[in-house]
Design a protein around this motif. Structure first.
Motif, short mmCIF file in Angstrom:
data_model
loop_
_atom_site.label_atom_id
_atom_site.label_comp_id
_atom_site.label_asym_id
_atom_site.label_seq_id
_atom_site.Cartn_x
_atom_site.Cartn_y
_atom_site.Cartn_z
N LYS A 251 30.49 87.97 63.48
CA LYS A 251 30.66 87.42 62.02
C LYS A 251 31.01 85.98 62.09
CE LYS A 251 32.39 89.00 57.53
NZ LYS A 251 33.04 89.67 56.94
N ASN A 252 30.05 85.22 61.35
CA ASN A 252 29.97 83.91 61.26
C ASN A 252 30.00 83.49 60.00
OD1 ASN A 252 27.32 83.96 60.56
ND2 ASN A 252 26.58 83.21 62.80
N ASP A 253 30.26 83.79 58.92
CA ASP A 253 30.12 83.45 57.72
C ASP A 253 31.66 82.97 57.31
OD1 ASP A 253 31.23 85.79 57.17
OD2 ASP A 253 29.88 86.16 55.53
N GLY A 254 32.54 82.61 58.25
CA GLY A 254 34.01 82.14 57.65
C GLY A 254 34.32 81.00 58.42
N VAL A 255 35.52 80.36 58.03
CA VAL A 255 36.19 79.24 58.49
C VAL A 255 36.74 79.54 59.98
CG1 VAL A 255 37.74 77.37 58.10
CG2 VAL A 255 36.27 78.15 56.42
N SER A 256 36.55 79.03 61.07
CA SER A 256 37.34 79.03 62.20
C SER A 256 38.50 77.94 62.20
CB SER A 256 36.44 78.60 63.45
OG SER A 256 37.16 78.67 64.57
N ILE A 257 39.71 78.45 62.19
CA ILE A 257 40.96 77.63 62.18
C ILE A 257 41.31 77.28 63.31
CG2 ILE A 257 43.06 77.33 61.11
CD1 ILE A 257 42.36 79.88 59.15
N ILE A 258 41.62 76.04 63.82
CA ILE A 258 42.22 75.66 64.95
C ILE A 258 43.36 74.93 64.59
CG2 ILE A 258 42.03 74.14 66.85
CD1 ILE A 258 39.03 73.95 66.33
N SER A 259 44.75 75.57 64.96
CA SER A 259 45.87 74.83 64.45
C SER A 259 46.84 74.72 65.74
CB SER A 259 46.23 75.49 63.23
OG SER A 259 46.97 77.02 63.46
N THR A 270 52.58 71.42 60.43
CA THR A 270 51.31 72.46 60.30
C THR A 270 51.41 73.82 59.87
OG1 THR A 270 52.03 72.93 62.70
CG2 THR A 270 50.32 70.86 62.27
N HIS A 271 52.71 74.41 60.19
CA HIS A 271 53.12 75.56 59.87
C HIS A 271 52.69 75.84 58.27
CE1 HIS A 271 55.16 76.75 63.65
NE2 HIS A 271 54.32 75.95 63.62
N LYS A 272 53.52 74.69 57.55
CA LYS A 272 53.51 74.95 56.16
C LYS A 272 52.18 74.74 55.58
CE LYS A 272 56.19 72.53 52.66
NZ LYS A 272 57.10 71.25 52.76
N PHE A 273 51.53 73.57 56.12
CA PHE A 273 50.24 73.28 55.61
C PHE A 273 49.16 74.63 55.89
CE2 PHE A 273 45.98 71.21 55.78
CZ PHE A 273 46.01 70.59 54.75
N MET A 293 46.82 69.83 63.14
CA MET A 293 47.43 69.31 64.44
C MET A 293 48.66 68.77 63.83
SD MET A 293 45.02 70.52 66.18
CE MET A 293 44.97 70.04 67.92
N GLY A 294 49.87 68.67 64.76
CA GLY A 294 51.04 68.32 64.41
C GLY A 294 51.01 66.58 64.63
N CYS A 295 50.26 66.16 65.77
CA CYS A 295 50.59 64.80 65.71
C CYS A 295 49.29 64.15 66.37
CB CYS A 295 51.68 64.66 66.74
SG CYS A 295 50.97 64.99 68.48
N ILE A 296 49.47 62.76 66.19
CA ILE A 296 48.17 61.91 66.56
C ILE A 296 47.66 62.08 68.16
CG2 ILE A 296 49.46 59.77 67.05
CD1 ILE A 296 46.10 60.21 64.69
N VAL A 297 48.77 62.38 68.91
CA VAL A 297 48.53 62.07 70.32
C VAL A 297 47.38 63.34 70.76
CG1 VAL A 297 49.55 62.57 72.58
CG2 VAL A 297 50.85 61.80 70.83
N ASN A 298 47.66 64.34 70.18
CA ASN A 298 46.46 65.52 70.49
C ASN A 298 45.70 65.77 69.27
OD1 ASN A 298 47.26 65.77 73.34
ND2 ASN A 298 48.76 67.14 72.69
N GLY A 309 39.50 67.84 60.02
CA GLY A 309 40.84 68.03 60.58
C GLY A 309 41.91 67.17 59.89
N ILE A 310 43.23 67.58 60.26
CA ILE A 310 44.36 66.79 59.64
C ILE A 310 45.27 67.05 60.66
CG2 ILE A 310 45.37 68.65 58.47
CD1 ILE A 310 46.06 67.14 56.22
N THR A 311 46.07 65.51 60.82
CA THR A 311 47.16 65.47 61.82
C THR A 311 48.36 64.50 61.25
OG1 THR A 311 47.83 65.23 64.08
CG2 THR A 311 46.17 63.54 63.08
N GLY A 312 49.46 64.65 61.69
CA GLY A 312 50.51 63.45 61.38
C GLY A 312 50.33 62.13 62.17
N SER A 313 50.69 61.07 61.40
CA SER A 313 50.65 59.66 62.11
C SER A 313 51.62 59.16 61.62
CB SER A 313 49.16 59.31 61.96
OG SER A 313 49.15 57.92 62.06
N GLY A 314 52.82 59.16 62.37
CA GLY A 314 54.08 58.36 61.67
C GLY A 314 54.51 58.88 60.70
N ASP A 315 54.71 58.51 59.54
CA ASP A 315 55.03 58.87 58.09
C ASP A 315 53.95 59.21 57.24
OD1 ASP A 315 57.60 58.28 58.67
OD2 ASP A 315 57.67 56.25 57.53
N ASN A 316 52.67 58.97 57.84
CA ASN A 316 51.61 59.43 56.91
C ASN A 316 50.96 60.66 57.81
OD1 ASN A 316 51.69 57.26 55.33
ND2 ASN A 316 50.95 55.85 56.67
N VAL A 317 49.89 61.20 57.20
CA VAL A 317 48.71 62.07 57.85
C VAL A 317 47.30 61.58 57.64
CG1 VAL A 317 50.06 64.13 57.37
CG2 VAL A 317 48.37 63.28 55.52
#
Ligand code: SF4
Length: 346
Positions: A251-259, A270-273, A293-298, A309-317
């Motif tokens: 199946k390839n008609d759906g979103v693949s989630i990397i978290s 990330t869990h809440k999001f 992703m939880g942090c900017i490092v990775n 994608g989305i990730t944390g960066s200090g007080d921002n995302v």
């Protein structure tokens, strides 16, 4: 394995058609028709193709009959002991009936069901269950062989009656018997197979067991429809079934989630999001990957191939597309802006 195709309402299973995902309604049927219909819509949005209902009595078959005309997916009536209930559901226009002929009793009762189904072009699933085999097969040496024998007995009845719109399931609560019985059956017959591990357990153990059994079979091209049986909500059975198909490349008609799992470096929850976005992500019919992703490092680095994608960066995302940052925002705006960006992707 190419099986013959069987039409269940507007869904075709077998014959090389996409493997359909199904689940089962877990509450008694009731007169809350609108409420149930709107839940059926939600299940469809989450990727459910077919929905089965237990029909223990005539009141239930009447309630089911009221759902049939307005349901957005085909419905299946699961009949255990009383053949008259199968006849009632067929009369109401049900799209498929599931029976365990061993529980229906005398052959003439099965024949009555087959005649009525044949008149209305309603397919029948014969569900063989390793835990409720005919008495003489219960102590048969090998459980898988006993399940195949039980299925063959029923198959003979249907073939004698000239009825071909049959789907089989051979389910056991243990993985090996399930895999072995379905492999043997599919080597011998071309009837479509409904795969599942019965009574697989609570959410996590149930998904693990089902995934092992189903992926072994699906990898050999066996299986036309699947159900992940869980002691949990139907929607989780649907999500699990679709994820198994996606991970199996079917199946390839759906979103693949990397978290990311999150660790002490995380500056973004990330869990809440993920929890918040899950209903939307599972219902989108877009062949894309998204990274949370939880942090900017990775963050953007590890998820550089993600469409969004989305990730944390200090007080921002930060929100990034294919590794390139496109927004630097407050965490409180994350859901809104991420959702808007998701909608922009074709
Ligand atoms: S992406 Fe960051 S927060 Fe998430 S697991 Fe990796 S290092 Fe930890």
């Amino acid at each position: 394995m190419k099986t013959k195709s069987v039409k269940i309402g507007h869904v075709i299973i077998g014959g090389g058609f996409p493997v359909a995902v199904q689940t089962m309604w877990k509450k008694p049927l009731s007169k809350n028709t609108d409420e149930i219909l709107s839940e059926i819509k939600r299940l469809k949005n989450m990727g459910c193709d077919i929905l089965r209902f237990s029909v223990p009595d005539s009141t239930s078959s009447e309630y089911l009959g009221k759902l049939i005309p307005d349901s957005v997916i085909p419905l299946v009536a699961d009949i255990h002991f009383d053949y008259k209930l199968a006849l009632e559901c067929i009369g109401f226009g049900i799209q498929k009936v599931r029976i365990n002929p061993g529980n229906i009793g005398a052959l003439w009762k099965v024949e009555e069901i087959v005649r009525a189904a044949s008149d209305k072009n309603v397919p029948i699933r014969v569900g063989v269950n390793g835990g409720s085999l005919p008495r003489d097969l219960q102590n048969y040496g090998n459980r898988a062989d006993a399940m195949v024998l039980a299925a063959e007995r029923e198959l003979n009845v249907f073939e004698k009656l000239g009825f071909k719109d049959v789907v089989f399931s051979l389910k056991s609560s243990d993985i090996e018997s399930t895999v072995s019985a379905n492999s043997t059956f599919s080597e011998k017959y071309q009837y479509p197979l409904h795969l599942g591990v019965t009574e697989a357990g609570p959410l996590i153990p149930g998904i693990v067991k089902s995934t092992i059994a189903l992926t072994k079979l699906l990898a050999q091209g066996i299986g036309d429809t699947i159900r992940v049986s869980l002691s949990d909500e139907p929607v989780n059975e649907v999500i699990a079934g679709n994820e198994i198909l996606k991970a199996s490349g079917l199946k390839n008609d759906g979103v693949s989630i990397i978290s990311c799992p999150r660790c002490g470096r995380a500056s973004f929850d990330t869990h809440k999001f993920v929890k918040k976005l899950e209903p939307l992500l599972y219902s989108l019919k877009k062949n894309i990957s998204i990274a949370i992703m939880g942090c900017i490092v990775n963050g953007p680095g590890e998820a550089r191939d993600a469409d969004l994608g989305i990730t944390g960066s200090g007080d921002n995302v930060v929100i990034f597309r294919k590794g390139k940052i496109i927004h630097r925002i407050k965490a409180s705006e994350a859901v809104k802006i991420f959702t808007e960006e998701l909608e922009k992707i074709d």
